[in-house]
Motif scaffolding. Structure first.
Motif, PDB file in Angstrom:
ATOM      1  N   THR A  60       0.819  -1.213   0.000  1.00  0.00           N
ATOM      2  CA  THR A  60       0.000   0.000   0.000  1.00  0.00           C
ATOM      3  C   THR A  60       0.852   1.263   0.000  1.00  0.00           C
ATOM      4  N   TYR A  63       1.192   3.983  -2.908  1.00  0.00           N
ATOM      5  CA  TYR A  63       0.701   5.320  -2.591  1.00  0.00           C
ATOM      6  C   TYR A  63       1.758   6.377  -2.916  1.00  0.00           C
ATOM      7  N   SER A 122      -3.904   4.614  -8.557  1.00  0.00           N
ATOM      8  CA  SER A 122      -4.144   5.709  -7.616  1.00  0.00           C
ATOM      9  C   SER A 122      -3.746   7.061  -8.196  1.00  0.00           C
ATOM     10  N   LEU A 154      -5.811   6.577   0.525  1.00  0.00           N
ATOM     11  CA  LEU A 154      -4.943   5.583   1.160  1.00  0.00           C
ATOM     12  C   LEU A 154      -5.764   4.408   1.682  1.00  0.00           C
ATOM     13  N   LEU A 179      -6.728   2.318  -1.305  1.00  0.00           N
ATOM     14  CA  LEU A 179      -5.566   1.619  -1.833  1.00  0.00           C
ATOM     15  C   LEU A 179      -5.199   0.429  -0.954  1.00  0.00           C
TER      16      LEU A 179
END
Length: 284
Positions: A85, A89, A162, A216, A219
């Protein structure tokens, strides 16, 4: 001449509207809330009475099976999920800023390139992006391998997805900064690029912190798609780990434990988002 008798005067006070209307607004609201709570309790109780709690405990809440998920759930699965993650990100954050600036550029080629990227990667399911990264790139570029192997593949897939969403968030934040900020910086002799990165972008980042934190959370859940890339026991994530242990134990309790692992991260992040939004509303 006959005297006419005067009509008697009505000295009674005129009734107030609240008295003629029955219950007061506060009383009516209290009755309404009580009725809603009563209906809610009845519905919940009706559903609870229909559940076979013995079967639920046997297949989903077996503490003995739950113990089998530890410590691997925390030391391997949760750790990998967090790594996937955060790496995705960071990549999406950096690429999103670039795409947002391209969307606001005065060069048509930059604007249309960024717009095409955003529309494509927001329109495609994240699963398709994972499949393209895992199986399309090796076919198109034989012998090419991303740094970090599976970690690099997951980071790239999550970052590409993202970035498309973050780009629009950044663009909205930049446009929310008053134009006078840029004009003042230019009057002080700053170039457009320096004013953008020194004055406008920092203020925009402060504005978009809540939606970026929400991204976040999204994700973190999308990292469960890493299983399509063929994760191993050392690179597995929460969803795949819970599924494998559930298959070994012939019990669904590990899936519940894996779900709690996601909540361990997403719930605090959700609370953080709400606090940031409330703080921003108070300042606004």
């Amino acid at each position: 001449m006959a005297k006419t008798s005067a009509a008697p005067l009505n000295l009674d006070p005129v009734p107030s509207p609240s008295a003629t209307a029955g219950f007061s607004p506060r009383r009516r609201r209290r009755i309404s809330l009580t009725a809603q709570y009563a209906v809610f309790v009845i519905v919940v109780a009706s559903v609870a009475l229909q559940v076979d709690w013995a079967a639920v405990q046997e297949h989903f809440l077996d503490l003995g099976v739950a113990r089998e998920t530890f410590p691997g759930l925390l030391t391997v699965a949760l750790r990998n999920t967090v790594l996937y993650t955060l790496s995705g990100y960071v990549l999406g954050f950096l690429l999103g800023i670039v795409l947002a600036l391209m969307r606001l550029s005065s060069v048509p080629l930059h604007r249309w390139t960024a717009l095409l990227y955003i529309e494509v990667f927001r329109g495609l399911p994240a699963l398709v992006i994972f499949l393209i990264i895992g199986f399309g790139i090796p076919v198109a570029f034989p012998g090419f391998a991303l740094p970090g192997d599976i970690y690099g593949q997951v980071a790239l897939a999550l970052g590409l997805v993202s970035a498309a969403y973050m780009a629009e968030t950044f663009r909205a934040g930049i446009q929310a900064v008053p134009k006078g900020q840029m004009e003042s910086a230019r009057c002080l002799g700053m170039s457009h690029n320096r004013a953008m990165f020194s004055i406008v972008v920092p203020q925009a980042l402060r504005i978009v912190v809540p939606p970026l934190t929400n991204e976040l959370v999204l994700l973190f859940k999308d990292s469960s798609l890493a299983f399509v890339l063929g994760v191993t026991a050392a690179t597995t994530e929460l969803a795949k780990y819970g599924s494998d242990v559930a298959a070994d134990q012939a019990d669904s309790t590990p899936l519940v434990v894996a779900g709690l692992g996601y909540l361990l991260i997403t719930v605090p992040l959700g609370i953080l988002v709400r606090r940031l939004e409330s703080r921003r509303a108070e300042r606004g």
